[in-house]
Write a protein that holds these residues in place. Sequence first.
Motif, PDB file in Angstrom:
ATOM      1  N   MET A  76     -14.063  70.237 -30.735  1.00  0.00           N
ATOM      2  CA  MET A  76     -12.652  69.890 -30.577  1.00  0.00           C
ATOM      3  C   MET A  76     -12.311  68.779 -31.577  1.00  0.00           C
ATOM      4  O   MET A  76     -12.191  67.620 -31.199  1.00  0.00           O
ATOM      5  CB  MET A  76     -12.354  69.426 -29.150  1.00  0.00           C
ATOM      6  N   PRO A  77     -12.175  69.131 -32.845  1.00  0.00           N
ATOM      7  CA  PRO A  77     -11.922  68.091 -33.853  1.00  0.00           C
ATOM      8  C   PRO A  77     -10.515  67.510 -33.743  1.00  0.00           C
ATOM      9  O   PRO A  77      -9.571  68.190 -33.362  1.00  0.00           O
ATOM     10  CB  PRO A  77     -12.118  68.832 -35.173  1.00  0.00           C
ATOM     11  N   PHE A  78     -10.426  66.241 -34.079  1.00  0.00           N
ATOM     12  CA  PHE A  78      -9.144  65.544 -34.154  1.00  0.00           C
ATOM     13  C   PHE A  78      -8.896  65.233 -35.627  1.00  0.00           C
ATOM     14  O   PHE A  78      -9.840  65.058 -36.390  1.00  0.00           O
ATOM     15  CB  PHE A  78      -9.201  64.222 -33.374  1.00  0.00           C
ATOM     16  N   ASP A  79      -7.632  65.119 -35.997  1.00  0.00           N
ATOM     17  CA  ASP A  79      -7.376  64.618 -37.348  1.00  0.00           C
ATOM     18  C   ASP A  79      -7.010  63.137 -37.236  1.00  0.00           C
ATOM     19  O   ASP A  79      -6.832  62.602 -36.143  1.00  0.00           O
ATOM     20  CB  ASP A  79      -6.303  65.440 -38.077  1.00  0.00           C
ATOM     21  N   TRP A  80      -6.956  62.478 -38.387  1.00  0.00           N
ATOM     22  CA  TRP A  80      -6.733  61.030 -38.394  1.00  0.00           C
ATOM     23  C   TRP A  80      -5.427  60.652 -37.706  1.00  0.00           C
ATOM     24  O   TRP A  80      -5.367  59.661 -36.990  1.00  0.00           O
ATOM     25  CB  TRP A  80      -6.779  60.480 -39.822  1.00  0.00           C
ATOM     26  N   ALA A  81      -4.382  61.423 -37.918  1.00  0.00           N
ATOM     27  CA  ALA A  81      -3.084  61.094 -37.307  1.00  0.00           C
ATOM     28  C   ALA A  81      -3.188  61.116 -35.785  1.00  0.00           C
ATOM     29  O   ALA A  81      -2.625  60.251 -35.101  1.00  0.00           O
ATOM     30  CB  ALA A  81      -2.006  62.055 -37.784  1.00  0.00           C
ATOM     31  N   GLU A  82      -3.910  62.094 -35.241  1.00  0.00           N
ATOM     32  CA  GLU A  82      -4.064  62.180 -33.785  1.00  0.00           C
ATOM     33  C   GLU A  82      -4.804  60.961 -33.231  1.00  0.00           C
ATOM     34  O   GLU A  82      -4.548  60.535 -32.103  1.00  0.00           O
ATOM     35  CB  GLU A  82      -4.825  63.444 -33.392  1.00  0.00           C
ATOM     36  N   LEU A  83      -5.719  60.430 -34.011  1.00  0.00           N
ATOM     37  CA  LEU A  83      -6.487  59.269 -33.559  1.00  0.00           C
ATOM     38  C   LEU A  83      -5.713  57.967 -33.742  1.00  0.00           C
ATOM     39  O   LEU A  83      -5.808  57.065 -32.919  1.00  0.00           O
ATOM     40  CB  LEU A  83      -7.817  59.177 -34.306  1.00  0.00           C
ATOM     41  N   LEU A  84      -4.980  57.869 -34.836  1.00  0.00           N
ATOM     42  CA  LEU A  84      -4.321  56.608 -35.171  1.00  0.00           C
ATOM     43  C   LEU A  84      -2.940  56.449 -34.534  1.00  0.00           C
ATOM     44  O   LEU A  84      -2.496  55.328 -34.299  1.00  0.00           O
ATOM     45  CB  LEU A  84      -4.196  56.463 -36.696  1.00  0.00           C
ATOM     46  N   ILE A  85      -2.268  57.557 -34.255  1.00  0.00           N
ATOM     47  CA  ILE A  85      -0.922  57.488 -33.668  1.00  0.00           C
ATOM     48  C   ILE A  85      -1.022  57.925 -32.209  1.00  0.00           C
ATOM     49  O   ILE A  85      -1.262  59.103 -31.925  1.00  0.00           O
ATOM     50  CB  ILE A  85       0.074  58.379 -34.434  1.00  0.00           C
ATOM     51  N   PRO A  86      -0.846  56.972 -31.286  1.00  0.00           N
ATOM     52  CA  PRO A  86      -0.977  57.322 -29.862  1.00  0.00           C
ATOM     53  C   PRO A  86      -0.020  58.437 -29.436  1.00  0.00           C
ATOM     54  O   PRO A  86       1.101  58.542 -29.934  1.00  0.00           O
ATOM     55  CB  PRO A  86      -0.633  56.007 -29.145  1.00  0.00           C
ATOM     56  N   PHE A  87      -0.484  59.260 -28.545  1.00  0.00           N
ATOM     57  CA  PHE A  87       0.268  60.335 -27.893  1.00  0.00           C
ATOM     58  C   PHE A  87       0.629  61.482 -28.832  1.00  0.00           C
ATOM     59  O   PHE A  87       1.555  62.232 -28.568  1.00  0.00           O
ATOM     60  CB  PHE A  87       1.523  59.778 -27.197  1.00  0.00           C
TER      61      PHE A  87
END
Length: 190
Positions: A76-87
């Motif tokens: 279930m990979p995340f991209d940087w935006a998903e990690l850095l920008i809440p919600f």
Amino acid sequence: MIHFLVEMPTWMLIRSFGLLSYMTLFIGMALGIIYSYPQIKGQMKGQFLRWHTYANLTGTCFALLHTVLLIIDTFMPFDWAELLIPFTAEHNPLLNGIGSLAMYGLLFVILTTDLRNKLKRKLWLTIHFMSYPIFVLAMIHGLLLGTDNKLEWVMVMYVATAIILFGLTMVRFLFSERGRQVKAGQNRPM
């Protein structure tokens, strides 16, 4: 090198680093509360401060590893935006956003602690007390999103850590109230 990263058991590491982060941050908070007890003095006080600092820095490192490994996870990979920008996470944006807020709060408390001597004491204390809601956010993130929350020992860990921190805080509050009452009694004219 990329082959090594793809073959790593990232999901196991992500889960492990999340739990290790939570536990070391719990230990850091517990030591910080005990450090503030008026009965802790001298060399023991200095030792509690060192343990408190070490546990919180270690917990922050585990939290950062927990977060960064989500980028290379193949399940279930995340991209940087998903990690850095809440919600903004595609999967469960609310609970992942709560985790992001906890991470930002943790970094803010850690960084302002390094600036402690440059801040007014009241401001620094206010920021430092943000550790309580940050801890609650981390607990909610782990309890409701963590894949290990079905394990009995994990649930016991979350409940026990909450009870222990609440108890330590109440004892600290009672010490500060008793101290104020003693000082008020000493300042009374005879």
